[in-house]
Design an enzyme around this catalytic site. Structure first.
Site, PDB file in Angstrom:
ATOM      1  N   ASP A   1       1.112  -2.224   0.866  1.00  0.00           N
ATOM      2  CA  ASP A   1       1.630  -3.576   0.683  1.00  0.00           C
ATOM      3  C   ASP A   1       3.067  -3.604   0.181  1.00  0.00           C
ATOM      4  OD1 ASP A   1       1.008  -2.633  -1.829  1.00  0.00           O
ATOM      5  OD2 ASP A   1      -0.246  -4.331  -2.410  1.00  0.00           O
TER       6      ASP A   1
ATOM      7  N   THR B   1      -2.434   4.065   3.719  1.00  0.00           N
ATOM      8  CA  THR B   1      -2.713   4.233   2.297  1.00  0.00           C
ATOM      9  C   THR B   1      -4.154   4.693   2.131  1.00  0.00           C
ATOM     10  OG1 THR B   1      -3.056   3.070   0.193  1.00  0.00           O
ATOM     11  CG2 THR B   1      -3.134   1.736   2.171  1.00  0.00           C
TER      12      THR B   1
ATOM     13  N   ARG C   1      10.029   5.651  -3.556  1.00  0.00           N
ATOM     14  CA  ARG C   1      10.019   4.245  -3.973  1.00  0.00           C
ATOM     15  C   ARG C   1      11.452   3.832  -4.282  1.00  0.00           C
ATOM     16  NH1 ARG C   1       4.669   3.316  -4.332  1.00  0.00           N
ATOM     17  NH2 ARG C   1       3.327   5.061  -4.956  1.00  0.00           N
TER      18      ARG C   1
ATOM     19  N   ARG D   1      -6.103   2.561  -6.860  1.00  0.00           N
ATOM     20  CA  ARG D   1      -5.347   1.493  -7.539  1.00  0.00           C
ATOM     21  C   ARG D   1      -6.310   0.406  -8.026  1.00  0.00           C
ATOM     22  NH1 ARG D   1      -0.105  -0.752  -4.773  1.00  0.00           N
ATOM     23  NH2 ARG D   1      -1.629  -1.479  -3.262  1.00  0.00           N
TER      24      ARG D   1
ATOM     25  N   ASP E   1      -6.809  -0.794   0.881  1.00  0.00           N
ATOM     26  CA  ASP E   1      -6.737  -2.090   0.191  1.00  0.00           C
ATOM     27  C   ASP E   1      -5.871  -3.112   0.911  1.00  0.00           C
ATOM     28  OD1 ASP E   1      -4.330  -0.818  -0.233  1.00  0.00           O
ATOM     29  OD2 ASP E   1      -4.227  -1.258  -2.372  1.00  0.00           O
TER      30      ASP E   1
ATOM     31  N   GLY F   1       3.107   5.639  -1.405  1.00  0.00           N
ATOM     32  CA  GLY F   1       2.318   6.852  -1.527  1.00  0.00           C
ATOM     33  C   GLY F   1       2.000   7.454  -0.165  1.00  0.00           C
TER      34      GLY F   1
ATOM     35  N   ASP G   1      -5.994   4.034  -0.233  1.00  0.00           N
ATOM     36  CA  ASP G   1      -6.739   3.047  -1.018  1.00  0.00           C
ATOM     37  C   ASP G   1      -7.562   2.089  -0.170  1.00  0.00           C
ATOM     38  OD1 ASP G   1      -5.446   4.162  -3.228  1.00  0.00           O
ATOM     39  OD2 ASP G   1      -3.782   2.727  -3.110  1.00  0.00           O
TER      40      ASP G   1
END
Length: 319
Positions: free
Chosen positions: A103, A125, A72, A171, A129, A11, A127
């Site tokens: 990741d 990202t 992707r 996510r 995360d 992303g 996120d």
């Protein structure tokens, strides 16, 4: 090293262009040729590779998205796909690769490193995360996009005396919801890392309504479930008029904040330095405002940890 490559994968995140710019200019400063790989690992396999110059990344630091595009690629998860990518890198004489992403992107970087091809990961990202770094590129910009949106929603929530459920990205991580909830003064924050009883959320809403509160904001991370379904449950249980806003991909776009531009530049510059020193299979990060690096394999095997002290503070302030 005389030639390195850079790609973005997964992303997109605001600040990726600032990172690309830093890789290119830092590399050229040290007499290294830098090659841009378009469309992520798919583009690597297809040989979509071009040499980048100083002017290639001019007027890019303030732009969202990624000038190298992203995609992707399931095929790159196979040995055949990885070997095909390595052949393309050898064809262009590229000796090391910087991978900007999350990741999933680091999985690809780890596989290439295991096959003897040195890669450095840069966490990009929204996120936030990725273990091993306090912040990822794009998180701050996405957070500010949410804050601005919720500020506007609060105006109409007040006017119509409604409860609003705001579903945000992330996510399986609750960082965006938690930080935005604290910054926007939300009554409740629903995140994957904490099992917030529905009864507690309802009780908090009723308590606020009974003391004359005209509106309420509930932040819900997408990893918990559907904001629309959650909003229906709230309205059925409380009889309070409830609306739901799913912010969606608006959170990924926009000009990166100053914080993200500086963070991206610092992390990407560090990544180039690591390749110059012969390092491989590392991820750069920032902890306590100091640049650090870790083995990508270790990072991939660690769970993301939310700042629960921040969650506790949010809970104390939302009484």
């Amino acid at each position: 090293m005389k030639k390195i490559g850079v790609l973005t994968s997964g992303g997109d995140a605001p600040g990726m262009n600032a990172a690309i710019r830093a890789v290119v200019r830092k590399g050229i400063y040290h007499d290294i040729e830098v090659y841009g790989i378009y469309n992520g690992f798919q583009g690597l396999m297809d040989g979509k590779i071009e040499k980048m110059e100083l002017g290639t990344v001019g007027d890019m630091i303030q732009r969202g998205g990624t000038m190298l595009y992203s995609a992707r690629c399931e095929e790159f998860k196979t040995d055949a796909g990885q070997n095909q990518g390595i052949e393309q890198l050898k064809k262009f004489g590229i000796e090391g690769l910087i991978v900007i992403g999350g990741d999933g992107s680091f999985q690809g970087a780890s596989k290439l490193t295991a096959k003897g091809y040195p890669c450095i990961g840069v966490p990009g990202t929204i996120d936030n995360d990725i273990p091993g770094t306090d912040f990822t590129i794009g998180f701050d910009t996405a957070l500010n996009t949410i804050i601005e949106s919720v500020d506007k929603i609060r105006d109409t929530a007040t006017s119509h005396e409604r409860t609003y459920v705001i579903e945000v990205m992330g996510r399986d991580a609750g960082d965006l919801a938690l930080w935005a909830g604290l910054a926007n003064g939300a009554e409740s924050v629903i995140i994957p890392e904490r099992d917030e009883p529905f009864d507690s959320v309802v009780e908090r809403l009723k308590r606020g309504h009974n003391r004359g509160k005209k509106h309420s904001i509930i932040m819900l991370a997408e990893g918990v479930g559907s904001g629309i379904d959650y909003g229906k449950r709230i309205e059925e249980e409380t009889s309070l008029e409830t609306r739901v806003t799913v912010l969606g991909h608006i959170q990924r776009g926009g000009r990166p904040t100053g914080f993200d531009r500086v963070l991206a530049s610092r992390l990407a510059g560090k990544a180039v330095d690591l390749l110059r020193k012969g390092e491989a299979g590392k991820m750069v990060g920032i902890q306590n405002n100091e640049l650090v690096h870790h083995d990508i394999v270790d990072i991939l095997n660690k769970p993301h940890e939310l700042d629960m002290k921040l969650y506790q503070l949010m809970s104390e302030l939302s009484i």
